[in-house]
Design an enzyme around this catalytic site. Structure first.
Site, PDB file in Angstrom:
ATOM      1  N   GLU A  94       0.831  -1.201   0.000  1.00 43.47           N
ATOM      2  CA  GLU A  94       0.000   0.000   0.000  1.00 43.47           C
ATOM      3  C   GLU A  94       0.866   1.251   0.000  1.00 43.47           C
ATOM      4  O   GLU A  94       1.971   1.260   0.539  1.00 43.47           O
ATOM      5  CB  GLU A  94      -0.890   0.013   1.246  1.00 43.47           C
ATOM      6  CG  GLU A  94      -1.976  -1.024   1.184  1.00 43.47           C
ATOM      7  CD  GLU A  94      -2.704  -1.180   2.500  1.00 43.47           C
ATOM      8  OE1 GLU A  94      -3.915  -1.411   2.465  1.00 43.47           O
ATOM      9  OE2 GLU A  94      -2.071  -1.073   3.552  1.00 43.47           O
ATOM     10  N   CYS A 144       6.559  -7.166   7.710  1.00 46.59           N
ATOM     11  CA  CYS A 144       7.700  -6.641   8.467  1.00 46.59           C
ATOM     12  C   CYS A 144       8.153  -7.696   9.472  1.00 46.59           C
ATOM     13  O   CYS A 144       7.334  -8.401  10.054  1.00 46.59           O
ATOM     14  CB  CYS A 144       7.315  -5.356   9.199  1.00 46.59           C
ATOM     15  SG  CYS A 144       8.691  -4.607  10.107  1.00 46.59           S
ATOM     16  N   CYS A 148       6.264  -5.672  15.973  1.00 44.81           N
ATOM     17  CA  CYS A 148       5.590  -4.789  16.940  1.00 44.81           C
ATOM     18  C   CYS A 148       4.125  -5.213  17.054  1.00 44.81           C
ATOM     19  O   CYS A 148       3.430  -5.335  16.034  1.00 44.81           O
ATOM     20  CB  CYS A 148       5.683  -3.330  16.492  1.00 44.81           C
ATOM     21  SG  CYS A 148       7.379  -2.798  16.181  1.00 44.81           S
ATOM     22  N   CYS A 151       1.036  -3.271  15.390  1.00 41.15           N
ATOM     23  CA  CYS A 151       1.148  -2.916  13.973  1.00 41.15           C
ATOM     24  C   CYS A 151       0.728  -4.088  13.076  1.00 41.15           C
ATOM     25  O   CYS A 151       1.196  -5.213  13.263  1.00 41.15           O
ATOM     26  CB  CYS A 151       2.591  -2.523  13.681  1.00 41.15           C
ATOM     27  SG  CYS A 151       2.959  -2.343  11.926  1.00 41.15           S
TER      28      CYS A 151
HETATM   29  N1  SAH Z   1       8.950   0.353  10.359  1.00 38.53           N
HETATM   30  C1  SAH Z   1       9.105   1.757  10.453  1.00 38.53           C
HETATM   31  C2  SAH Z   1       8.283   2.520   9.441  1.00 38.53           C
HETATM   32  C3  SAH Z   1       6.887   2.003   9.185  1.00 38.53           C
HETATM   33  S1  SAH Z   1       5.805   2.091  10.561  1.00 38.53           S
HETATM   34  C4  SAH Z   1       8.844   2.242  11.856  1.00 38.53           C
HETATM   35  O1  SAH Z   1       8.378   1.472  12.679  1.00 38.53           O
HETATM   36  O2  SAH Z   1       9.154   3.401  12.122  1.00 38.53           O
HETATM   37  C5  SAH Z   1       5.433   3.850  10.601  1.00 38.53           C
HETATM   38  C6  SAH Z   1       4.862   4.320  11.914  1.00 38.53           C
HETATM   39  O3  SAH Z   1       3.531   3.818  12.111  1.00 38.53           O
HETATM   40  C7  SAH Z   1       5.655   3.874  13.121  1.00 38.53           C
HETATM   41  O4  SAH Z   1       5.884   4.943  13.985  1.00 38.53           O
HETATM   42  C8  SAH Z   1       4.741   2.851  13.729  1.00 38.53           C
HETATM   43  O5  SAH Z   1       5.001   2.691  15.091  1.00 38.53           O
HETATM   44  C9  SAH Z   1       3.387   3.421  13.449  1.00 38.53           C
HETATM   45  N2  SAH Z   1       2.295   2.455  13.598  1.00 38.53           N
HETATM   46  C10 SAH Z   1       2.272   1.177  13.248  1.00 38.53           C
HETATM   47  N3  SAH Z   1       1.092   0.601  13.551  1.00 38.53           N
HETATM   48  C11 SAH Z   1       0.365   1.581  14.113  1.00 38.53           C
HETATM   49  C12 SAH Z   1      -0.973   1.621  14.656  1.00 38.53           C
HETATM   50  N4  SAH Z   1      -1.754   0.544  14.669  1.00 38.53           N
HETATM   51  N5  SAH Z   1      -1.414   2.795  15.134  1.00 38.53           N
HETATM   52  C13 SAH Z   1      -0.626   3.891  15.122  1.00 38.53           C
HETATM   53  N6  SAH Z   1       0.628   3.913  14.655  1.00 38.53           N
HETATM   54  C14 SAH Z   1       1.113   2.762  14.148  1.00 38.53           C
HETATM   55 FE1  SF4 Z   2       7.615  -3.051  11.397  1.00 37.61          FE
HETATM   56 FE2  SF4 Z   2       5.248  -2.093  12.074  1.00 37.61          FE
HETATM   57 FE3  SF4 Z   2       7.197  -2.223  13.900  1.00 37.61          FE
HETATM   58 FE4  SF4 Z   2       7.364  -0.429  11.856  1.00 37.61          FE
HETATM   59  S1  SF4 Z   2       5.842  -0.467  13.484  1.00 37.61           S
HETATM   60  S2  SF4 Z   2       8.978  -1.801  12.651  1.00 37.61           S
HETATM   61  S3  SF4 Z   2       6.363  -1.622  10.215  1.00 37.61           S
HETATM   62  S4  SF4 Z   2       6.261  -3.975  12.881  1.00 37.61           S
END
Ligand code: SAH
Ligand code: SF4
Length: 385
Positions: A94, A144, A148, A151
């Site tokens: 996406e 990924c 996390c 996410c």
């Molecule tokens: N992997 C990288 C970039 C992609 S994620 C990173 O973690 O920075 C981009 C941002 O979206 C990150 O700050 C992540 O913590 C946030 N994110 C992921 N899932 C989320 C969710 N469900 N609600 C709010 N922020 C989220």
């Molecule tokens: Fe990966 Fe999502 Fe964690 Fe970013 S926030 S590092 S995309 S698992």
């Protein structure tokens, strides 16, 4: 993970020079081919009308052609467009186009989000025809590996890295889909995947997107967001002289809380991460963006905000608080409005620039939390001493 040869869309002009010179092509053809792809966004060799037919055939034989196909576009009432793209192997990713939100202060927030602290050229723009500035959010992996728990990409796990042609290709496509009066202004690596876990392709895509002969994005308007891969933060800083804007997903100010939310913290704990940020060769007057996703009952205590204020002291940062976007695979969720406001208040009182990012594009089946950048409410911006 990828052992395939470099895709033609991933090649830089100097690499085209080498490969075309070895075929006896004249020197300027390298620039012509790069222009077709990255300046004009034409990926079909048959349409490259000023190239000799034998060269067009050669480019087609090398595999030059579309790298991603738009499968669906979800349009939100606020103008956000979320694109579902299909890759050649059938996987989907996406990307999101976020037009600047109208209203006082809103553009400053979008710019701030993308690491743009320079207001000079905004002043220079005054008086020009009104344009809608668009920020594009792009993916670097299918899924990924960082795991996390809040996410959607992390829960899905890593399917594969994207090639540089697929990363830059999202921007070629995004640019082609701009509407009347819109201008692509910022690119943020905040879509699916961890950009620094796919370092080679990410770095190459940065070179492609910022190349003066191509899309020519300004490095400071390109932001790489990372969960904190310490060696690669240093590598990015060295490879690009600190010019690429950096966003760090911090989400906690103590190791125990952070490791529970982000397994990567066990490998690179906070003291190592903070040392990497201090060592990042940030240009003067620029700041690192700290992203802090607020998860109810996990990291939203005002005491954690106080620890955060202490942890970041002395670092040139701005803080974005993001109430967690609920995802299907997890029971975690955002704190209530008052809790968010209290957290922000601690940081604002401590002298930080701190914004709460509200979700945008809520009505476009936003399954992937990180793909929704947010309009914000400005709070007093105070310079840090
Ligand atoms: N992997 C990288 C970039 C992609 S994620 C990173 O973690 O920075 C981009 C941002 O979206 C990150 O700050 C992540 O913590 C946030 N994110 C992921 N899932 C989320 C969710 N469900 N609600 C709010 N922020 C989220
Ligand atoms: Fe990966 Fe999502 Fe964690 Fe970013 S926030 S590092 S995309 S698992």
């Amino acid at each position: 993970m990828r052992s395939t040869p470099l895709h033609p869309v991933a090649r830089l002009p100097e690499e085209w020079s080498t490969s075309l010179a070895s075929r006896g092509e004249r020197a300027f053809t390298a620039k012509q081919v790069f222009h077709w792809i990255h300046r004009r966004g034409v990926l079909d060799p048959a349409a490259m009308t000023n190239l000799p037919a034998r060269l067009r055939e050669h480019l087609a034989a090398e595999g030059l052609g579309e790298v991603l196909t738009p499968e669906r576009v979800h349009r939100s009432e606020d103008g956000t467009r979320k694109l579902l793209l299909r890759l050649r192997d059938g996987a989907t990713i996406e990307t999101v186009l976020l037009p600047s939100v109208s209203g006082p202060g809103s553009q400053a927030q979008l710019d701030a989000d993308a690491g743009d602290d320079d207001e000079d050229d905004d002043a220079a723009d005054a008086g020009a025809a009104p344009r809608v500035r668009v920020t594009q959010c792009i993916s670097t992996q299918v899924g990924c590996a960082m795991g996390c728990g809040f996410c959607a990409s992390g829960v899905a796990g890593l399917k594969r890295h994207l090639g540089a042609e697929e990363i830059a290709g999202q921007v070629l496509l995004g640019r082609a889909m701009l509407e009347e009066g819109e201008e692509l202004r910022n690119v943020v690596y905040m879509g699916m995947g961890e950009p620094l876990h796919n370092y080679e392709a990410t770095a190459r895509s940065l070179r492609l997107l910022t190349h003066p002969e191509g899309i020519n994005l300004s490095t400071r308007r390109v932001t790489v967001s990372t969960s904190g891969l310490v060696p690669e933060i240093a590598r990015l800083g060295a490879d690009f002289g600190g010019q690429i804007a950096l966003a760090i997903s911090l989400h906690a100010a103590d190791d125990e809380t952070r490791s529970a939310l982000m397994p990567i913290n066990r490998k690179y704990p906070l003291d190592e991460l903070l040392a990497a940020l201090r060592a990042y060769p940030l240009p003067r007057r620029r700041r690192i963006t700290i992203e802090y996703t607020l998860v109810a009952g996990q990291n939203d205590d005002p005491a954690e905000a106080r620890r955060l204020a202490k942890l970041l002291r002395g670092l040139p940062v701005k803080i974005n608080l993001i109430p967690m976007n609920p995802i299907e695979a997890s029971s975690l969720g955002p704190p209530g409005h008052e809790r968010v406001a209290a957290f922000q208040e601690v940081l604002t009182q401590a002298g930080y620039s701190c914004f709460v990012r509200r979700r945008r594009g809520d009505d476009v089946s936003a399954a992937c939390g990180q793909l929704v950048l947010l309009g914000a409410t400005p709070k007093v911006r105070r310079a840090l001493g």
